[in-house]
Write a protein that holds these residues in place. Structure first.
Motif, PDB file in Angstrom:
ATOM      1  N   PRO A   1      20.214   5.954   1.811  1.00  0.00           N
ATOM      2  CA  PRO A   1      19.754   7.280   2.253  1.00  0.00           C
ATOM      3  C   PRO A   1      18.242   7.407   2.100  1.00  0.00           C
ATOM      4  CG  PRO A   1      21.633   7.466   0.750  1.00  0.00           C
ATOM      5  CD  PRO A   1      21.163   6.032   0.693  1.00  0.00           C
ATOM      6  N   PRO A   2      17.620   8.273   2.888  1.00  0.00           N
ATOM      7  CA  PRO A   2      16.165   8.460   2.786  1.00  0.00           C
ATOM      8  C   PRO A   2      15.778   9.191   1.505  1.00  0.00           C
ATOM      9  CG  PRO A   2      17.103  10.058   4.294  1.00  0.00           C
ATOM     10  CD  PRO A   2      18.214   9.119   3.940  1.00  0.00           C
ATOM     11  N   ALA A   3      14.493   9.238   1.230  1.00  0.00           N
ATOM     12  CA  ALA A   3      13.983   9.975   0.070  1.00  0.00           C
ATOM     13  C   ALA A   3      14.403  11.438   0.173  1.00  0.00           C
ATOM     14  CB  ALA A   3      12.461   9.868   0.013  1.00  0.00           C
ATOM     15  N   PRO A   4      14.679  12.077  -0.948  1.00  0.00           N
ATOM     16  CA  PRO A   4      15.160  13.465  -0.902  1.00  0.00           C
ATOM     17  C   PRO A   4      14.131  14.468  -0.423  1.00  0.00           C
ATOM     18  CG  PRO A   4      14.777  12.756  -3.178  1.00  0.00           C
ATOM     19  CD  PRO A   4      14.631  11.540  -2.312  1.00  0.00           C
ATOM     20  N   GLU A   5      12.838  14.131  -0.475  1.00  0.00           N
ATOM     21  CA  GLU A   5      11.812  15.060  -0.020  1.00  0.00           C
ATOM     22  C   GLU A   5      10.612  14.307   0.552  1.00  0.00           C
ATOM     23  OE1 GLU A   5       9.935  17.321  -3.090  1.00  0.00           O
ATOM     24  OE2 GLU A   5      10.044  15.687  -4.549  1.00  0.00           O
ATOM     25  N   LYS A   6       9.860  14.992   1.394  1.00  0.00           N
ATOM     26  CA  LYS A   6       8.651  14.432   1.978  1.00  0.00           C
ATOM     27  C   LYS A   6       7.459  14.727   1.068  1.00  0.00           C
ATOM     28  CE  LYS A   6      10.563  12.966   5.832  1.00  0.00           C
ATOM     29  NZ  LYS A   6      10.664  11.523   6.177  1.00  0.00           N
ATOM     30  N   LYS A   7       6.692  13.675   0.740  1.00  0.00           N
ATOM     31  CA  LYS A   7       5.552  13.822  -0.156  1.00  0.00           C
ATOM     32  C   LYS A   7       4.202  13.610   0.529  1.00  0.00           C
ATOM     33  CE  LYS A   7       8.053  12.174  -4.248  1.00  0.00           C
ATOM     34  NZ  LYS A   7       8.056  11.137  -5.329  1.00  0.00           N
ATOM     35  N   TYR A   8       4.212  12.853   1.644  1.00  0.00           N
ATOM     36  CA  TYR A   8       2.951  12.450   2.262  1.00  0.00           C
ATOM     37  C   TYR A   8       2.924  12.851   3.728  1.00  0.00           C
ATOM     38  CZ  TYR A   8       3.520   9.476  -1.832  1.00  0.00           C
ATOM     39  OH  TYR A   8       3.771   9.027  -3.100  1.00  0.00           O
ATOM     40  N   GLU A   9       1.763  13.263   4.188  1.00  0.00           N
ATOM     41  CA  GLU A   9       1.602  13.603   5.593  1.00  0.00           C
ATOM     42  C   GLU A   9       1.665  12.358   6.474  1.00  0.00           C
ATOM     43  OE1 GLU A   9       1.378  16.584   7.066  1.00  0.00           O
ATOM     44  OE2 GLU A   9       1.755  17.493   5.092  1.00  0.00           O
ATOM     45  N   LEU A  10       1.145  11.251   5.950  1.00  0.00           N
ATOM     46  CA  LEU A  10       1.071  10.030   6.746  1.00  0.00           C
ATOM     47  C   LEU A  10       1.206   8.806   5.848  1.00  0.00           C
ATOM     48  CD1 LEU A  10       0.418   8.608   9.498  1.00  0.00           C
ATOM     49  CD2 LEU A  10      -2.003   8.743   8.836  1.00  0.00           C
ATOM     50  N   GLY A  11       2.058   7.876   6.247  1.00  0.00           N
ATOM     51  CA  GLY A  11       2.172   6.598   5.560  1.00  0.00           C
ATOM     52  C   GLY A  11       1.608   5.501   6.440  1.00  0.00           C
ATOM     53  N   ILE A  12       0.768   4.632   5.873  1.00  0.00           N
ATOM     54  CA  ILE A  12       0.179   3.511   6.606  1.00  0.00           C
ATOM     55  C   ILE A  12       0.797   2.234   6.056  1.00  0.00           C
ATOM     56  CG2 ILE A  12      -1.948   2.363   7.291  1.00  0.00           C
ATOM     57  CD1 ILE A  12      -1.774   5.260   8.172  1.00  0.00           C
ATOM     58  N   ILE A  13       1.637   1.590   6.839  1.00  0.00           N
ATOM     59  CA  ILE A  13       2.304   0.362   6.400  1.00  0.00           C
ATOM     60  C   ILE A  13       1.507  -0.828   6.913  1.00  0.00           C
ATOM     61  CG2 ILE A  13       4.440  -0.965   6.400  1.00  0.00           C
ATOM     62  CD1 ILE A  13       5.957   1.605   6.865  1.00  0.00           C
ATOM     63  N   VAL A  14       1.007  -1.618   5.992  1.00  0.00           N
ATOM     64  CA  VAL A  14       0.117  -2.728   6.352  1.00  0.00           C
ATOM     65  C   VAL A  14       0.866  -4.056   6.308  1.00  0.00           C
ATOM     66  CG1 VAL A  14      -1.958  -1.543   5.606  1.00  0.00           C
ATOM     67  CG2 VAL A  14      -0.696  -2.927   3.966  1.00  0.00           C
ATOM     68  N   HIS A  15       0.454  -4.962   7.158  1.00  0.00           N
ATOM     69  CA  HIS A  15       1.058  -6.290   7.220  1.00  0.00           C
ATOM     70  C   HIS A  15       0.569  -7.161   6.069  1.00  0.00           C
ATOM     71  CE1 HIS A  15       1.837 -10.373   8.868  1.00  0.00           C
ATOM     72  NE2 HIS A  15       2.931  -9.778   9.314  1.00  0.00           N
ATOM     73  N   LEU A  16       1.381  -8.144   5.707  1.00  0.00           N
ATOM     74  CA  LEU A  16       1.022  -9.059   4.624  1.00  0.00           C
ATOM     75  C   LEU A  16      -0.357  -9.685   4.810  1.00  0.00           C
ATOM     76  CD1 LEU A  16       4.410 -10.969   4.230  1.00  0.00           C
ATOM     77  CD2 LEU A  16       3.453  -9.325   2.624  1.00  0.00           C
ATOM     78  N   SER A  17      -0.689 -10.006   6.053  1.00  0.00           N
ATOM     79  CA  SER A  17      -1.947 -10.698   6.337  1.00  0.00           C
ATOM     80  C   SER A  17      -3.170  -9.827   6.040  1.00  0.00           C
ATOM     81  CB  SER A  17      -1.975 -11.138   7.802  1.00  0.00           C
ATOM     82  OG  SER A  17      -1.907 -10.012   8.670  1.00  0.00           O
ATOM     83  N   GLU A  18      -2.980  -8.534   5.848  1.00  0.00           N
ATOM     84  CA  GLU A  18      -4.099  -7.630   5.604  1.00  0.00           C
ATOM     85  C   GLU A  18      -4.335  -7.365   4.123  1.00  0.00           C
ATOM     86  OE1 GLU A  18      -4.312  -4.702   9.283  1.00  0.00           O
ATOM     87  OE2 GLU A  18      -2.346  -4.609   8.322  1.00  0.00           O
ATOM     88  N   LEU A  19      -3.544  -8.022   3.259  1.00  0.00           N
ATOM     89  CA  LEU A  19      -3.654  -7.787   1.821  1.00  0.00           C
ATOM     90  C   LEU A  19      -4.516  -8.854   1.149  1.00  0.00           C
ATOM     91  CD1 LEU A  19       0.068  -6.875   1.050  1.00  0.00           C
ATOM     92  CD2 LEU A  19      -1.823  -5.347   1.645  1.00  0.00           C
ATOM     93  N   ASN A  20      -4.979  -8.537  -0.047  1.00  0.00           N
ATOM     94  CA  ASN A  20      -5.808  -9.490  -0.787  1.00  0.00           C
ATOM     95  C   ASN A  20      -4.999 -10.303  -1.790  1.00  0.00           C
ATOM     96  OD1 ASN A  20      -5.247  -7.704  -2.841  1.00  0.00           O
ATOM     97  ND2 ASN A  20      -7.313  -6.841  -2.942  1.00  0.00           N
ATOM     98  N   GLY A  21      -3.682 -10.263  -1.680  1.00  0.00           N
ATOM     99  CA  GLY A  21      -2.830 -11.039  -2.584  1.00  0.00           C
ATOM    100  C   GLY A  21      -1.376 -10.943  -2.164  1.00  0.00           C
ATOM    101  N   GLY A  22      -0.503 -11.508  -2.977  1.00  0.00           N
ATOM    102  CA  GLY A  22       0.908 -11.555  -2.627  1.00  0.00           C
ATOM    103  C   GLY A  22       1.830 -10.932  -3.658  1.00  0.00           C
TER     104      GLY A  22
END
Length: 375
Positions: free
Chosen positions: A186-207
């Motif tokens: 089930p989804p989260a019980p409430e909305k906390k953020y106006e916008l979520g930015i999901i980034v790809h693994l290749s855009e991170l500085n580690g694993g």
């Protein structure tokens, strides 16, 4: 009704040799499909814990996915969802098999179709990352003679073309198994953020699950005034179901999603969260045609969205070196996102095992079996 008629009645596509090997075996609770092979599709084994003498062996689904290892101890969200979904739909535990295992096994979520080899491989919802439209097959992937592929359904037509170029018969049914996740988690019980930015693994500085976005990518910079409203989310998680569920709740606590990750978009679409492909080329809103090969669209996005019948893709372009106008991005999502209306019945029917529950009309109850999963 004989065996062949029974299977054909249940699955009209089961005339293929790989499925004619299936027979029924009583489990004491319900009948389940198993194979006659020593390396069976649903393997019989006795649990290593203490059992009453003579108890019927447990049934386990052999599954190949990009699992964690000693050197890669953190899981990628999309990959880790594969054993959860297969276990939920089949009602059975799963056992990890390597990509090159010489066994009969299933593959599910992920762009791994071109990586698995040897033995007999059943593919359902699996994708491939090669570029079948732009290169001859010999340059990116060749079917191995010693590998038998049983394709039940692939993620999309680009993955299908890759396999068709190798002489395989591919059903014209596509989809991503992650689509059924709302019936499992089930989804989260409430909305906390106006916008979520999901980034790809290749855009991170580690694993690791604490890795952050590469600081050179200014488009991800969030002003202090918006720090509580715009959430950067990575797809890396600790290899446990509790951690996976926590990550899913982080995503579904967002009112909107912008993603460079395929499964960030699939999750948003299936949980009915307004979303956009956050492209690194161009500026602002665009609706490129998915069949236009001159458009710079991630092949995984192109594959999935074409597979569910979309002709165009809603994108928001923002180059990595330039800061993003977050208010404008939020407004763009509110203005242009349209929910997907895709019928998943045909795709679900291609699941190669009997269903323990129907995710299109039911919500999974007991999820305790997931606690023992090593993702």
């Amino acid at each position: 009704m004989n065996l062949t008629s029974l299977l054909t009645h249940r699955h009209p596509w089961s005339s293929r040799p790989c499925l004619n090997r299936l027979v029924r075996l009583g489990t004491g609770l319900k009948d389940r499909l198993v194979t006659r092979h020593t390396n069976v599709f649903i393997q019989q084994r006795r649990e290593q814990t203490s059992q009453v003498h003579g108890e019927r062996p447990a049934l386990v689904v052999p599954l190949s996915w990009a699992a964690t290892t000693a050197t890669v101890p953190f899981a990628n969200l999309g990959d880790a969802l594969s054993p959860v979904i297969v276990s939920a739909l089949s009602g059975l535990p799963v056992m990890h098999h390597h990509f090159d295992a010489r066994t009969e096994r299933l593959t599910c979520v992920g762009s791994i179709g071109h990586q698995v080899k040897h033995g007999t491989i059943h593919l359902w919802g699996t994708g491939a990352r090669a570029r079948p439209l732009l290169k001859p097959p010999s340059q990116h992937w060749n079917r191995l003679v010693q590998t038998h592929y049983c394709v039940h359904a692939l993620r999309g037509p680009l993955s299908a073309q890759l396999f068709q170029q190798q002489g395989l018969d591919i059903p014209d049914v596509y989809g991503d198994p992650v689509w059924f996740l709302p019936a499992i988690v089930p989804p989260a019980p409430e909305k906390k953020y106006e916008l979520g930015i999901i980034v790809h693994l290749s855009e991170l500085n580690g694993g690791t699950d604490r890795s952050t976005v590469n600081e050179r990518f200014l488009r991800y910079h969030i002003p202090d005034a918006l720090a509580s409203q715009v959430r950067i989310i990575t797809t890396i998680t600790r290899p446990s179901f509790d951690a996976l569920e926590e990550k899913l709740h982080e995503i579904t606590a967002c009112k909107r999603i912008a993603s460079t990750s395929l499964h960030g978009l699939v999750l948003a679409e299936t949980y009915r969260i307004p979303c956009v492909y956050f492209r690194t080329q161009g500026r602002g809103v665009a609706f490129p045609h998915l069949k236009d090969e001159t458009e710079r669209i991630d092949l995984r996005m192109r594959d999935f969205y074409r597979g569910i019948g979309s002709e165009t893709l809603f994108v928001y372009g923002q180059p990595r070196p330039r800061p993003t106008n977050w208010e404008h991005l939020i407004q763009a999502i509110d203005t242009h996102w349209i929910p997907i209306h895709w019928s998943a019945e045909s795709f679900l029917e291609r699941f190669p095992l009997p269903l323990a529950f129907n995710p299109l009309i039911e919500q999974l109850g007991d999820r305790t079996r997931f606690q023992s999963l090593q993702l």
